[in-house]
Design a protein around this motif. Structure first.
Motif, PDB file in Angstrom:
ATOM      1  N   GLY A   1       0.820  -1.206   0.000  1.00  0.00           N
ATOM      2  CA  GLY A   1       0.000   0.000   0.000  1.00  0.00           C
ATOM      3  C   GLY A   1       0.857   1.261   0.000  1.00  0.00           C
ATOM      4  O   GLY A   1       0.536   2.237  -0.663  1.00  0.00           O
TER       5      GLY A   1
ATOM      6  N   ALA B   1       1.774   1.817  -3.494  1.00  0.00           N
ATOM      7  CA  ALA B   1       0.627   2.197  -4.316  1.00  0.00           C
ATOM      8  C   ALA B   1       0.238   3.648  -4.056  1.00  0.00           C
ATOM      9  O   ALA B   1      -0.026   4.412  -4.991  1.00  0.00           O
ATOM     10  CB  ALA B   1      -0.553   1.264  -4.038  1.00  0.00           C
TER      11      ALA B   1
ATOM     12  N   ALA C   1      -4.953   4.861  -5.548  1.00  0.00           N
ATOM     13  CA  ALA C   1      -4.941   3.965  -4.398  1.00  0.00           C
ATOM     14  C   ALA C   1      -6.243   4.089  -3.618  1.00  0.00           C
ATOM     15  O   ALA C   1      -6.821   3.106  -3.176  1.00  0.00           O
ATOM     16  CB  ALA C   1      -3.741   4.282  -3.504  1.00  0.00           C
ATOM     17  N   LYS C   2      -6.719   5.330  -3.462  1.00  0.00           N
ATOM     18  CA  LYS C   2      -7.975   5.528  -2.740  1.00  0.00           C
ATOM     19  C   LYS C   2      -9.123   4.873  -3.491  1.00  0.00           C
ATOM     20  O   LYS C   2      -9.966   4.205  -2.897  1.00  0.00           O
ATOM     21  CB  LYS C   2      -8.263   7.025  -2.572  1.00  0.00           C
ATOM     22  N   LEU C   3      -9.157   5.080  -4.806  1.00  0.00           N
ATOM     23  CA  LEU C   3     -10.245   4.503  -5.590  1.00  0.00           C
ATOM     24  C   LEU C   3     -10.150   2.983  -5.647  1.00  0.00           C
ATOM     25  O   LEU C   3     -11.136   2.300  -5.886  1.00  0.00           O
ATOM     26  CB  LEU C   3     -10.254   5.095  -7.007  1.00  0.00           C
ATOM     27  N   MET C   4      -8.952   2.454  -5.442  1.00  0.00           N
ATOM     28  CA  MET C   4      -8.808   1.008  -5.379  1.00  0.00           C
ATOM     29  C   MET C   4      -9.254   0.488  -4.022  1.00  0.00           C
ATOM     30  O   MET C   4      -9.237  -0.710  -3.774  1.00  0.00           O
ATOM     31  CB  MET C   4      -7.340   0.602  -5.598  1.00  0.00           C
ATOM     32  N   GLY C   5      -9.616   1.405  -3.141  1.00  0.00           N
ATOM     33  CA  GLY C   5     -10.125   0.984  -1.846  1.00  0.00           C
ATOM     34  C   GLY C   5      -9.048   0.813  -0.788  1.00  0.00           C
ATOM     35  O   GLY C   5      -9.278   0.185   0.227  1.00  0.00           O
ATOM     36  N   LEU C   6      -7.863   1.349  -1.033  1.00  0.00           N
ATOM     37  CA  LEU C   6      -6.812   1.227  -0.015  1.00  0.00           C
ATOM     38  C   LEU C   6      -6.940   2.367   1.002  1.00  0.00           C
ATOM     39  O   LEU C   6      -7.277   3.488   0.638  1.00  0.00           O
ATOM     40  CB  LEU C   6      -5.421   1.291  -0.671  1.00  0.00           C
ATOM     41  N   PRO C   7      -6.680   2.085   2.283  1.00  0.00           N
ATOM     42  CA  PRO C   7      -6.762   3.132   3.305  1.00  0.00           C
ATOM     43  C   PRO C   7      -5.550   4.051   3.224  1.00  0.00           C
ATOM     44  O   PRO C   7      -4.622   3.957   4.028  1.00  0.00           O
ATOM     45  CB  PRO C   7      -6.793   2.342   4.613  1.00  0.00           C
TER      46      PRO C   7
ATOM     47  N   GLN D   1     -13.929   1.219  -0.641  1.00  0.00           N
ATOM     48  CA  GLN D   1     -13.376  -0.007  -0.083  1.00  0.00           C
ATOM     49  C   GLN D   1     -14.485  -0.881   0.480  1.00  0.00           C
ATOM     50  O   GLN D   1     -14.566  -2.079   0.216  1.00  0.00           O
ATOM     51  CB  GLN D   1     -12.408   0.376   1.028  1.00  0.00           C
TER      52      GLN D   1
ATOM     53  N   GLN E   1     -16.668  -2.269  -2.228  1.00  0.00           N
ATOM     54  CA  GLN E   1     -15.999  -3.378  -2.886  1.00  0.00           C
ATOM     55  C   GLN E   1     -16.176  -4.661  -2.075  1.00  0.00           C
ATOM     56  O   GLN E   1     -16.448  -5.722  -2.624  1.00  0.00           O
ATOM     57  CB  GLN E   1     -14.514  -3.044  -2.970  1.00  0.00           C
TER      58      GLN E   1
ATOM     59  N   VAL F   1      -2.020   2.067 -10.487  1.00  0.00           N
ATOM     60  CA  VAL F   1      -0.729   2.661 -10.169  1.00  0.00           C
ATOM     61  C   VAL F   1       0.291   2.185 -11.196  1.00  0.00           C
ATOM     62  O   VAL F   1       0.723   1.038 -11.147  1.00  0.00           O
ATOM     63  CB  VAL F   1      -0.289   2.269  -8.744  1.00  0.00           C
TER      64      VAL F   1
ATOM     65  N   ARG G   1       3.612   0.284 -10.340  1.00  0.00           N
ATOM     66  CA  ARG G   1       3.608  -1.021  -9.687  1.00  0.00           C
ATOM     67  C   ARG G   1       3.262  -2.128 -10.671  1.00  0.00           C
ATOM     68  O   ARG G   1       2.716  -1.882 -11.748  1.00  0.00           O
ATOM     69  CB  ARG G   1       2.647  -1.044  -8.496  1.00  0.00           C
TER      70      ARG G   1
ATOM     71  N   ARG H   1      -9.126  -6.650 -12.326  1.00  0.00           N
ATOM     72  CA  ARG H   1      -9.106  -6.337 -10.907  1.00  0.00           C
ATOM     73  C   ARG H   1     -10.524  -6.339 -10.316  1.00  0.00           C
ATOM     74  O   ARG H   1     -10.792  -6.935  -9.281  1.00  0.00           O
ATOM     75  CB  ARG H   1      -8.468  -4.968 -10.692  1.00  0.00           C
TER      76      ARG H   1
END
Lengths: 322, 512
Positions: free
Chosen positions: A186, A189, A197-203, B76, B79, B93, B96, B155
């Motif tokens: 994270g 990312a 990263a936020k839109l991927m749901g990461l805190p 999040q 999801q 990203v 990565r 994804r």
């Protein structure tokens, strides 16, 4: 079939190559360069910088910067010195504790109040320095030599300097966290693209906060070792450490913009800069020329630039091939 | 029937600073259906979706998902509850690896630590469903846009979603990739997964969607079965205009008066940059719109980049106004009178945090800065002129570009190049990701610029735009020029045939 990506290897290990070349140079040119005494003192002395650079590495990988690490180390050394009579554990707790608190304050300023990391940590850098001087009454604070606290800086364990062992453990933990935990990935990312990263749901905020807290704690730990190694809490030490740490991280190939980085090459970066310092001292020791501290600075700067250029070339060569 | 409902949103309100972005909107999605959500930019589609995924907190309304009240506060959480979103701009990203981009957020662990072997295998397995075989250890940024898009979809699907929201997923895909995507959508549907499909391309909706909900001005104005609504009705509901006015709205390139097209002003002979461009020869006249057609990867953008000296050719010659033209860098091209509106305006064009005026003047700083001193009054004046001339909808020259719609951002970018007074303007996908209304405005603008004598080289993946808009069409396939068609006789079928099977100019023209 996995192809070996030589370009990738070179760019990652460019710093390692430079490090090995420098060690080879020292070994060929100076007597006792690879002597036990020299190796141990290099490791002992540079372990403080290694700890600070490790925290910096994580912060930079998130795309941020932590300018407060140097004065936090100074503050940590003062706190550790005051609690040194109660033993090494107390000293550790005090130093790491104040460092973590400053890291937490940085984290709150950056993730909650949305202050730019540069500004936020500049403010805490000044505040930590002031606090250290206030606590220490503008003097160094002698540590207790009876409680075993000084072992943290001066002692050996199975023949290795204890501070170097502490740094090694920290780096192993750092490497595992970065490569084998979700939080570590994270970090990269968020540094690569915070919005994504936020839109991927990461805190994202929590990840960034953890990086600053870790950086503060590690700086505090470096302060503990500083106090233990030199027998006193040093409120005016730590000046410029943040730049040394940033330099080590960057030489290790970590992007200042975040998203790409490596714990191992940060360590190599620290050793590279540390050993360069030793090489210059040995050169003076040969007695042919005398390099003043100023000239040493110039040479280190030039060397740093050369390594960064080498890295950039290697990376460019790699991308042009793909 | 109620049991078949996967999602029901009723009476949704969302205001920003007192201004409603969505008001009393409703949306119902059945299990296993593909549901189109359409509307012009600013109609509230994105806001409605972001309310659903917890990115925004709704002011009023009720959401039921899977029969239960649905309260999430972050993408999040959404999801985890089974709603995955694929955004219009690929939100991954680039630095990565592919695996990390697919697996972040639901990492596989062994004894508490990340299990890279399992995650690489998982990423490869998901991508194989799209018939994509790539090194998942490589950074995502090394892949082309279409493949990155597929990674984004992989994804989303990997999260074992019940509902997948796709916000304009096809805007960066070529026709072949779109059909692969549609195959995946149909497979999702067969597995009982619902899909919300946002797109500006109406033909696609008919191909893949079961139902449609149309939004206008923050409201959901109509829901219908796809096979019961005509394209014209769709457009008129979106625009809020009656059918007669929406008629003939395919593109705004009404047949041009070609008498104004002048002498040949630009020629490229045997342009090459192997392997993406091989021996391409094109020419362009004053006041002419020349279309460059081809599938993604056919070498259209690559050719444009050679002309604009972004990349160096390894063969070929160019002429501009009968003089040899050998630019070595884009600055030379600009000085020679060329302009290049790139495809990806977010990355290569617009500086979102700068104002409209600053963006327009970016390339012109030397002209508004006599003796090196920057003149804000002059900048303001020039910007005001362009805002009026191009009809840029903004509160004034000092509004941030970030706050404008896609169409208006594109106009700002156009204004930047027009401010340089170019002779030849290269437009790469000038209307990509822009709603129908703004699209028409951009197209009219391009036409009137050509009428004024500007030479336009237009790259577009939208067939109707090329066929109706261009006076002449060059078709590229796999880096080679395979056809040159006259605009007034070219048909979509002819262009398609050349794009798909063309081998050399002669054979195709013979077939056409």
């Amino acid at each position: 079939m996995r192809k070996i990506d030589f370009g990738g290897l070179l760019s990652t290990y460019g710093v390692v190559i430079a490090l090995l070349a420098l060690i080879a140079f020292g070994w060929l040119r100076y007597e006792n360069f690879l002597g036990m005494f020299n190796i141990m003192s290099v490791l002992r002395y540079n372990s403080m910088f290694a700890l600070v650079a490790l925290g910096m590495c994580f912060v930079i990988m998130t795309g941020g910067i932590d300018l407060s690490v140097g004065t936090v180390a100074a503050l940590g050394s003062v706190a550790a010195a005051y609690s040194s009579p109660y033993g090494p554990i107390a000293g550790l707790a005090a130093g790491v504790g104040v460092g973590t608190v400053v890291g937490l304050i940085n984290a709150v300023m950056i993730t909650r109040m949305h202050i730019m990391p540069f500004i936020a940590t500049l403010a805490s850098m000044l505040a930590a320095s002031g606090t250290a001087l206030l606590l220490a009454n503008n003097r160094s604070v002698p540590v207790s030599y009876q409680s075993g606290f000084t072992d943290l800086g001066q002692g050996n364990f199975v023949g290795l300097p204890i501070p170097a062992i502490i740094a090694a453990i920290a780096y192993i933990l750092g490497w595992v966290v970065l490569n084998y935990t979700a939080t570590g990935r994270g970090v990269l990312a968020v540094g690569g693209s915070e919005e994504s990263a936020k839109l991927m749901g990461l805190p994202a905020d929590r990840i960034k906060a953890l990086a600053y807290i870790a950086s503060g704690g590690l700086a505090g730990l470096a302060g503990v070792i500083l106090a233990a190694q030199f027998g006193a809490g040093q409120p005016i030490e730590g000046v410029g450490w943040e730049l040394f740490a940033i330099a080590s991280v960057v030489v290790g190939g970590t992007l200042l913009t975040g998203g790409v980085g490596s714990v191992g090459s940060t360590l190599a970066g620290v050793l590279l800069l540390g050993i360069l310092f030793t090489v210059l001292n040995f050169e003076n020791g040969l007695g042919w020329i005398s390099l003043s501290a100023y000239w040493q600075s110039v040479i280190r700067g030039a060397f740093l630039l050369a390594v960064v250029i080498l890295q950039a070339r290697l990376v460019a060569g790699e991308t042009s091939r793909t | 029937m109620a049991d078949d409902l996967l999602l029901s949103m009723q009476g949704i309100d969302k205001k920003f600073g007192g201004i409603p972005a969505v008001s009393s909107a409703s949306l119902s999605i059945e299990r296993g259906e593909v549901h189109a959500l359409i509307g012009q930019n600013g109609a509230g589609k994105s806001t409605l979706i972001k309310v659903l995924t917890g990115y925004y907190k709704r002011d009023a309304g009720q959401v039921l998902f899977d029969g239960k009240p649905f309260e999430v506060t972050s993408p999040q959480q959404a999801q985890k509850s089974g709603i995955s979103t694929i955004y219009q701009e690929i939100n991954l990203v680039p630095l990565r690896s592919v695996t990390e981009n697919i697996c972040l957020g639901r990492e596989q662990r062994r004894m508490g630590f990340l299990d890279w072997t399992a995650m690489h295998a998982e990423a490869e397995r998901l991508l194989h469903r799209f018939k994509i075989d790539i090194d998942v250890r490589k950074p995502l940024g090394r892949l082309n846009t279409a493949t990155q898009q597929m990674v984004a979809i992989a994804r989303a699907i990997g999260f074992s979603a019940k509902l997948v929201i796709m916000d304009e997923p096809t805007s960066s895909l070529d026709e072949q990739e779109v059909s692969v995507l549609f195959g995946v959508i149909r497979q999702l549907k067969a597995d009982g997964v619902s899909v919300v499909f946002v797109s500006h391309k109406l033909d696609e909706l008919y191909e893949v969607c079961d139902r449609v909900t149309i939004m206008r001005d923050g409201r959901t104005v109509r829901s219908a079965n796809m096979n019961e609504i005509k394209k014209l009705e769709l457009v008129s509901s979106m625009l809020g205009r009656d059918v007669s006015r929406a008629e003939g709205h395919a593109t705004a390139f009404a047949k041009r008066d070609r008498s104004k097209i002048g002498e040949v002003m630009f020629k490229a002979n045997g342009l090459s940059a192997k392997p993406s461009v091989r021996d391409v020869s094109v020419d362009l006249r004053r006041g002419e719109i020349v279309g460059l057609a081809g599938l993604l990867g056919a070498g259209r953008t690559e050719t444009a980049r050679l002309i604009f000296a972004v990349d160096a050719p390894d063969g070929g010659e160019m002429e501009l106004q009968n003089r040899p033209y050998r630019p070595r860098r884009p600055a030379d091209a600009i000085n020679a009178g060329l302009g290049f509106c790139t495809e990806d305006r977010k990355i290569e064009g617009i500086v979102a945090d700068m104002t409209v005026a600053e963006n327009i003047m970016l390339a012109l700083l030397s002209r508004v800065s006599p003796h090196g001193v920057f003149d804000p009054a002059k900048q303001h004046e020039l910007a005001t002129n362009f805002i009026a001339k191009l009809g840029i909808k903004c509160s004034g020259p000092n509004q941030k570009v970030r706050e404008l719609s896609g169409g208006n951002q594109q106009k700002v970018l156009l204004a930047r190049w027009l401010a340089m007074n170019p002779k030849l303007l290269i437009l790469d996908e000038p209307t990509r990701g822009i709603d129908v209304g703004a699209k028409g405005e951009i197209q009219r603008l391009i036409k009137s610029l050509a009428d004024e004598g500007l030479g336009v080289l237009m790259i577009s993946s939208e067939l109707e735009e090329i066929v109706e808009g261009a006076d002449r069409i060059f078709v590229l396939r796999e880096g080679t020029l395979v056809a040159e068609l006259q605009g007034d006789t070219a048909t979509e079928d002819a262009v398609l045939a050349a794009m798909a099977h063309g081998t050399s100019p002669r054979t195709v023209e013979a077939r056409v």
